[in-house]
Design an enzyme around this catalytic site. Structure first.
Site, PDB file in Angstrom:
ATOM      1  N   ASP A  38      -0.828  -5.084   5.921  1.00 37.41           N
ATOM      2  CA  ASP A  38      -1.817  -5.945   5.259  1.00 37.41           C
ATOM      3  C   ASP A  38      -1.574  -6.000   3.749  1.00 37.41           C
ATOM      4  O   ASP A  38      -0.954  -5.104   3.178  1.00 37.41           O
ATOM      5  CB  ASP A  38      -3.229  -5.440   5.538  1.00 37.41           C
ATOM      6  CG  ASP A  38      -3.463  -4.035   4.994  1.00 37.41           C
ATOM      7  OD1 ASP A  38      -2.550  -3.194   5.122  1.00 37.41           O
ATOM      8  OD2 ASP A  38      -4.538  -3.781   4.437  1.00 37.41           O
ATOM      9  N   GLU A  39      -2.084  -7.027   3.130  1.00 35.05           N
ATOM     10  CA  GLU A  39      -2.128  -7.162   1.674  1.00 35.05           C
ATOM     11  C   GLU A  39      -0.791  -6.846   1.008  1.00 35.05           C
ATOM     12  O   GLU A  39      -0.733  -6.221  -0.054  1.00 35.05           O
ATOM     13  CB  GLU A  39      -3.245  -6.279   1.103  1.00 35.05           C
ATOM     14  CG  GLU A  39      -4.619  -6.718   1.594  1.00 35.05           C
ATOM     15  CD  GLU A  39      -5.746  -5.790   1.179  1.00 35.05           C
ATOM     16  OE1 GLU A  39      -6.848  -6.286   0.932  1.00 35.05           O
ATOM     17  OE2 GLU A  39      -5.530  -4.556   1.126  1.00 35.05           O
ATOM     18  N   ALA A  40       0.298  -7.332   1.627  1.00 28.01           N
ATOM     19  CA  ALA A  40       1.636  -7.115   1.064  1.00 28.01           C
ATOM     20  C   ALA A  40       1.963  -8.235   0.074  1.00 28.01           C
ATOM     21  O   ALA A  40       2.979  -8.927   0.179  1.00 28.01           O
ATOM     22  CB  ALA A  40       2.669  -7.059   2.189  1.00 28.01           C
ATOM     23  N   HIS A  41       1.081  -8.399  -0.915  1.00 33.31           N
ATOM     24  CA  HIS A  41       1.200  -9.529  -1.841  1.00 33.31           C
ATOM     25  C   HIS A  41       2.426  -9.423  -2.741  1.00 33.31           C
ATOM     26  O   HIS A  41       2.895 -10.442  -3.265  1.00 33.31           O
ATOM     27  CB  HIS A  41      -0.062  -9.625  -2.704  1.00 33.31           C
ATOM     28  CG  HIS A  41      -1.330  -9.683  -1.920  1.00 33.31           C
ATOM     29  ND1 HIS A  41      -1.480 -10.445  -0.779  1.00 33.31           N
ATOM     30  CD2 HIS A  41      -2.536  -9.048  -2.098  1.00 33.31           C
ATOM     31  CE1 HIS A  41      -2.704 -10.283  -0.296  1.00 33.31           C
ATOM     32  NE2 HIS A  41      -3.353  -9.441  -1.067  1.00 33.31           N
ATOM     33  N   HIS A  82       0.841  -1.209   0.000  1.00 35.19           N
ATOM     34  CA  HIS A  82       0.000   0.000   0.000  1.00 35.19           C
ATOM     35  C   HIS A  82       0.874   1.257   0.000  1.00 35.19           C
ATOM     36  O   HIS A  82       0.575   2.230   0.702  1.00 35.19           O
ATOM     37  CB  HIS A  82      -0.938   0.004   1.216  1.00 35.19           C
ATOM     38  CG  HIS A  82      -2.050  -0.995   1.132  1.00 35.19           C
ATOM     39  ND1 HIS A  82      -3.222  -0.760   0.454  1.00 35.19           N
ATOM     40  CD2 HIS A  82      -2.162  -2.254   1.635  1.00 35.19           C
ATOM     41  CE1 HIS A  82      -4.019  -1.818   0.553  1.00 35.19           C
ATOM     42  NE2 HIS A  82      -3.390  -2.748   1.261  1.00 35.19           N
TER      43      HIS A  82
END
Length: 531
Positions: A334-337, A271
């Site tokens: 979060d959401e550190a893909h 993000h």
């Protein structure tokens, strides 16, 4: 436009009268008809009527206590004067009757936020051990008065408070609301408006999501392009914006005056497109991507292998910690893909160390538990019914080792989730969340089945993400009335949590929200008053 914060010069004198709670035949509001539900309510005795002769008396054992009691008394007077038309002088001169605000270190009401409210023919007395408790007692008093007391122009009375005693204190010390100012930038006045709305329902934490792919919203002297360039846009390509350090300090002070602690968040290592676009050296290839105005997630990452990344983290955390007197600093996670797992673990180890270096308690989204949470760290759980057992087990394992949890289940308290299929605003990736679903769960037992001990739960927080929201009216429509249920789950004893009785008390808040100018969702499940 929603209501103006208490003390603001714009009084909305042109707003129509809703007729609620006015006129000589108005019934006295029952003593327990407030949200959140108080711990103990003992109705009885004669009511008190606020009149032109009413004074607001403040009383404190020490000079500091007296100053705080005066501050809260002035807040109350500013809230009541426009609608009542009364002078309501704030004084420490003892007089018979009136509204008395007492700070007493020996007050038996539990904890720093507890209070006791006693109402009778001669007056109302609110007693608390700490200023926060006194302030919360004032919010209860506001709700005991007719709804039209919230209007900013003169209304008809009588202004009657039912007789009896309320003894109250919160279930959880952490009762939060998150406001995403990154996807759509929200002005200082918009944030202050939300703070005032949160305060009425005894929310005590304001989590500000200050950075994301679409915008960086806080000035950082050592990395000036973060705000100047990274903050120059938003979802859909609007002008964006950011807070100067002076503006951020003003928000922190304003929140503190309403007994809310600001919890700032800089989301990382994912993000982070706004930061990556601002400084090429934060990218592994040394090439800055373009600014981003869409809504996809999981594609950006700071370069974990570069030492300059940790210079960046240190500078940002140092400057933000210096601006923020509260104990918490949120680092996302979060959401550190786009970040390899080993890199994620290594990055979060170093980022947590920086937060502790500057004297703050680490908070991260629950993916932090996939790394190694430091001692005292807090994980914010945003999973929902579709979250896999393995992920829940990971959170539970961390909780059993001492990591505290803030609960924000997306299909319960994400305030940007649509109410139903017909809702125009918001999203539905976690499903539809009507008012009864948002209210109908117990934070203490929500993750017990996954192995989370009840005492690991520090509290509850309702996030409001702004991919589809830009105006105060839009924010209000999605937040209200669900936010009231979240406030009750966080404050009130579990024994009071009952949908059938709650929806009646919630319905009574409808005219109050209307008087405040809150553009709330009229759920068909709630028996709102006619008109």
């Amino acid at each position: 436009m929603g209501p103006v914060p208490v003390g603001s010069p714009n009084v909305h004198a042109d707003r129509p009268h809703d007729g609620s709670g006015t006129g000589g035949s108005a019934a006295v509001r029952p003593l327990g008809q407030v949200v959140p539900a108080p711990r103990s309510v003992r109705p009885g005795g004669s009511p008190y009527v606020v009149t032109a002769a009413t004074r607001i008396l403040f009383d404190g054992g020490s000079r500091d206590e007296a100053r705080e009691a005066r501050r809260i008394g002035s807040y109350l007077a500013e809230a009541l004067r426009p609608s009542t038309g009364y002078a309501l002088p704030v004084t420490d001169r003892h007089a018979r009757g009136g509204i008395r605000l007492r700070l007493d270190a020996g007050e038996r009401s539990a904890g720093a936020e507890g209070y006791r409210l006693e109402s009778g023919r001669r007056g109302v007395t609110i007693t608390a051990r700490e200023p926060a408790g006194l302030f919360h007692g004032v919010q209860t008093l506001r709700q005991l008065l007719p709804a039209s007391v919230e209007r900013r122009s003169a209304q008809r009375g009588p202004w009657t408070v039912a007789g009896g005693t309320i003894t109250d204190s919160p279930r959880y010390a952490y009762r939060g609301a998150m406001l995403d100012v990154s996807r759509h930038f929200l002005t200082v006045d918009q944030v202050k408006l939300y703070i005032d709305q949160l305060a009425l329902y005894k929310i005590n934490k304001l989590h500000l999501h200050l950075s994301d792919d679409q915008g960086w919203r806080i000035a950082v002297d050592s990395w000036p392009r973060l705000a100047a360039y990274g903050g120059s846009t938003q979802v859909g390509g609007g002008p964006g914006g950011h807070y100067s350090k002076a503006q951020y300090r003003d928000l922190v002070r304003y929140a503190a005056s309403r007994e809310l602690e600001v919890v700032p968040e800089i989301d990382m290592p994912g993000h982070t497109n706004a930061a990556l676009a601002s400084y090429a050296e934060l990218n592994c290839d040394g090439v800055a991507p373009p600014l981003y105005t869409g809504t996809s997630v999981g594609f950006s990452s700071l370069c974990v292998s570069k030492e300059v990344t940790y210079d960046f983290v240190d500078d940002v955390v140092r400057e933000l910690a210096a601006l923020t007197p509260g104990k918490y600093l949120h680092i996302g996670g979060d959401e550190a893909h786009a970040t390899a797992h080993a890199d994620y673990v290594a990055f979060m180890d170093r980022a947590q160390a920086v937060v502790r270096k500057y004297g703050k308690t680490v908070v991260g989204w629950h993916q932090l538990t996939g790394a190694t949470p430091v001692e005292g760290a807090v994980a914010q759980y945003w999973g929902y019914d579709a979250t896999g057992a393995a992920e829940r087990a990971q959170v539970a394992a961390a909780a059993r080792k001492g990591t505290g949890l803030i609960l924000s289940p997306a299909d319960r308290v994400y305030l940007d989730m649509k109410y139903d299929r017909s809702t125009v605003l918001g999203q539905s990736w976690a499903g539809y969340t009507e008012v009864d679903r948002s209210y109908g769960w117990d934070p203490a037992t929500y993750l017990v089945g996954a192995g989370v001990p009840e005492d690991a739960v520090l509290g509850i927080e309702a996030p409001l993400w702004t991919e589809t929201l830009a105006t105060s009216d839009q924010l209000e429509f999605m937040a209200f009335p669900r936010l009231l249920g979240v406030a009750e789950l966080g404050w009130s004893p579990a024994a009071t949590h009952d949908w059938d009785t709650y929806k009646v008390r919630l319905a009574a808040q409808g005219p109050r929200m209307t008087a405040l100018g809150i553009d709330y969702y009229r759920s068909p499940l709630v028996p709102w008053p006619a008109g």
